[in-house]
Design a protein around this motif. Structure first.
Motif, short mmCIF file in Angstrom:
data_model
loop_
_atom_site.label_atom_id
_atom_site.label_comp_id
_atom_site.label_asym_id
_atom_site.label_seq_id
_atom_site.Cartn_x
_atom_site.Cartn_y
_atom_site.Cartn_z
N ALA A 23 37.19 49.35 73.11
CA ALA A 23 36.12 50.27 73.48
C ALA A 23 35.99 51.35 72.42
CB ALA A 23 36.42 50.92 74.83
N SER A 24 34.78 51.85 72.28
CA SER A 24 34.53 52.92 71.32
C SER A 24 33.47 53.85 71.88
CB SER A 24 34.04 52.33 69.99
OG SER A 24 32.80 51.68 70.20
N ILE A 25 33.39 55.00 71.27
CA ILE A 25 32.23 55.84 71.52
C ILE A 25 31.50 56.01 70.20
CG2 ILE A 25 33.26 57.04 73.49
CD1 ILE A 25 33.77 59.45 71.72
N CYS A 26 30.18 55.93 70.27
CA CYS A 26 29.36 56.05 69.06
C CYS A 26 28.48 57.28 69.18
CB CYS A 26 28.50 54.80 68.85
SG CYS A 26 27.48 54.94 67.37
N PRO A 41 29.13 55.10 74.98
CA PRO A 41 30.46 54.54 75.25
C PRO A 41 30.32 53.05 75.57
CG PRO A 41 29.62 55.67 77.21
CD PRO A 41 28.47 55.56 76.22
N PHE A 42 30.86 52.20 74.70
CA PHE A 42 30.71 50.75 74.89
C PHE A 42 32.05 50.04 74.77
CE2 PHE A 42 26.48 52.04 73.35
CZ PHE A 42 25.69 51.49 74.35
N ILE A 88 29.17 41.32 72.94
CA ILE A 88 28.14 42.23 73.45
C ILE A 88 28.84 43.53 73.84
CG2 ILE A 88 28.37 41.38 75.85
CD1 ILE A 88 25.31 41.69 76.09
N GLY A 89 28.14 44.64 73.68
CA GLY A 89 28.68 45.92 74.11
C GLY A 89 28.21 46.22 75.53
N LEU A 90 29.14 46.52 76.41
CA LEU A 90 28.79 46.89 77.79
C LEU A 90 28.98 48.40 77.95
CD1 LEU A 90 30.66 44.02 79.67
CD2 LEU A 90 28.18 44.18 79.23
N ALA A 91 28.01 49.05 78.56
CA ALA A 91 28.10 50.49 78.79
C ALA A 91 29.25 50.77 79.76
CB ALA A 91 26.79 51.02 79.34
N ILE A 92 30.21 51.56 79.32
CA ILE A 92 31.46 51.69 80.08
C ILE A 92 31.24 52.31 81.46
CG2 ILE A 92 33.70 52.88 80.08
CD1 ILE A 92 33.71 52.30 77.00
N GLY A 93 30.32 53.26 81.57
CA GLY A 93 30.06 53.87 82.86
C GLY A 93 29.46 52.91 83.87
N ALA A 94 28.91 51.78 83.39
CA ALA A 94 28.32 50.79 84.30
C ALA A 94 29.37 49.86 84.89
CB ALA A 94 27.25 49.98 83.57
N LEU A 95 30.59 49.87 84.34
CA LEU A 95 31.64 49.00 84.87
C LEU A 95 32.07 49.50 86.26
CD1 LEU A 95 33.98 48.71 81.73
CD2 LEU A 95 32.36 46.98 82.57
N ASP A 96 32.54 48.57 87.09
CA ASP A 96 33.09 48.97 88.39
C ASP A 96 34.41 49.72 88.22
OD1 ASP A 96 30.97 47.87 89.79
OD2 ASP A 96 31.94 45.92 90.02
N ARG A 97 35.13 49.39 87.15
CA ARG A 97 36.39 50.10 86.86
C ARG A 97 36.34 50.63 85.43
NH1 ARG A 97 38.40 45.16 88.79
NH2 ARG A 97 39.16 44.77 86.68
N PRO A 98 35.57 51.68 85.23
CA PRO A 98 35.42 52.18 83.85
C PRO A 98 36.73 52.62 83.22
CG PRO A 98 34.40 53.67 85.45
CD PRO A 98 34.77 52.43 86.19
N ALA A 99 37.71 52.95 84.04
CA ALA A 99 38.99 53.40 83.49
C ALA A 99 39.75 52.26 82.82
CB ALA A 99 39.85 54.02 84.60
N ASP A 100 39.28 51.02 82.97
CA ASP A 100 39.94 49.89 82.30
C ASP A 100 39.69 49.88 80.79
OD1 ASP A 100 40.88 49.05 84.71
OD2 ASP A 100 39.64 47.25 84.85
N PHE A 103 40.05 52.76 74.69
CA PHE A 103 39.33 53.34 73.55
C PHE A 103 40.17 53.28 72.29
CE2 PHE A 103 37.16 55.28 77.14
CZ PHE A 103 35.84 55.14 76.76
N VAL A 104 39.54 52.84 71.22
CA VAL A 104 40.27 52.73 69.95
C VAL A 104 39.64 53.53 68.82
CG1 VAL A 104 41.20 50.45 70.54
CG2 VAL A 104 39.04 50.62 69.28
N GLU A 105 38.36 53.90 68.94
CA GLU A 105 37.75 54.60 67.81
C GLU A 105 36.46 55.31 68.20
OE1 GLU A 105 36.66 51.74 64.83
OE2 GLU A 105 35.73 50.41 66.31
N GLN A 106 36.07 56.26 67.33
CA GLN A 106 34.78 56.92 67.41
C GLN A 106 33.97 56.49 66.19
OE1 GLN A 106 34.80 61.25 68.42
NE2 GLN A 106 37.01 61.11 68.11
N LEU A 107 32.69 56.22 66.41
CA LEU A 107 31.82 55.81 65.32
C LEU A 107 30.78 56.89 65.06
CD1 LEU A 107 31.26 52.17 66.64
CD2 LEU A 107 32.94 52.93 64.94
N ALA A 108 30.24 56.88 63.85
CA ALA A 108 29.19 57.84 63.45
C ALA A 108 29.60 59.27 63.78
CB ALA A 108 27.86 57.48 64.14
N SER A 109 30.84 59.59 63.43
CA SER A 109 31.40 60.89 63.83
C SER A 109 30.63 62.07 63.23
CB SER A 109 32.88 60.97 63.45
OG SER A 109 33.05 60.70 62.07
#
Ligand SMILES: [Zn+2]
Ligand SMILES: [Zn+2]
Length: 156
Positions: A23-26, A41-42, A88-100, A103-109
Motif C-alpha cells: 500500500a502507498s499514499i500518493c 491511499p491505494f 490494480i490499485g484499490l482505494a484503501i478506505g473502501a476496503l471492509d478492513r482498511p487496517a489490513d 503501507f510501504v511508501e509515499q509517492l509524489a511527496s
C-alpha cells in the motif's frame, strides 16, 4: 486470505481472492482531486484476483494511461487502474478492513499538502466523548456495512 470492500451506498462491491499487495499514499494533484482528499491511499491487488460481486464501477479516464473507478450512485472512489497493468490499485478506505493495508511508501511527496506531524499534534476529540456521543446517537447511518450483504438496502 481474501479482502472485500465496496462503496458507501453498497451499489458496488468487490472481493479479492488472494493477498493484498503493498500500500502507498500518493500526494500528486490528480490523486488529491480524484479522492477529494489530502492524498490517494491505494493498495495493490492482482487484477486477475479481483471480482466485482455487486454492481459495476464507472470509470473516468484521468490521463492517457490511467482510469479511476468510482460508484456512479454515491461517488465513492474505488480504483486506480493503470493501462495494461496486471495489478490494480484499490482505494484503501473502501476496503471492509482498511487496517489490513501495509503501507510501504509515499509517492509524489513534493506535492504533499499538509505537514503530517502537525496534523497528528492537533487537539483530539474521541467519538465517545459526551459531546460527540450525543451527536452520534442521533445519527442513523445509511452506509453499507463492512461486510457482504444478500440484499441492500435492507428494506428494498
Ligand atoms: Zn455507491
Ligand atoms: Zn497520484
Amino acid at each position: 486470505m481474501s479482502a472485500s470492500g465496496g462503496c458507501q451506498c453498497g451499489a458496488v462491491r468487490f472481493r479479492v481472492d488472494g493477498e493484498l499487495g503493498e500500500a502507498s499514499i500518493c500526494h500528486c494533484r490528480m490523486c488529491q482531486k480524484a479522492m477529494g482528499g489530502l492524498f490517494g491511499p491505494f493498495v495493490s491487488a492482482e487484477t486477475s484476483e479481483l471480482v466485482w460481486t455487486r454492481g459495476a464501477r464507472k470509470r473516468f479516464q484521468s490521463s492517457n494511461k490511467v482510469q479511476r473507478g468510482f460508484c456512479a450512485d454515491c461517488g465513492t472512489p474505488l480504483t486506480f487502474e493503470f493501462e495494461g497493468a496486471k495489478h490494480i490499485g484499490l482505494a484503501i478506505g473502501a476496503l471492509d478492513r482498511p487496517a489490513d493495508a501495509r503501507f510501504v511508501e509515499q509517492l509524489a511527496s513534493g506535492a504533499r499538502l499538509a505537514d503530517f506531524a502537525a496534523l497528528a499534534a492537533l487537539p483530539e476529540h474521541a467519538e465517545d466523548e459526551p459531546r460527540a456521543a450525543a451527536h452520534l446517537a442521533s445519527i442513523q447511518s445509511y452506509q453499507h456495512p463492512d461486510h457482504d450483504t444478500d440484499a441492500w438496502p435492507p428494506n428494498a
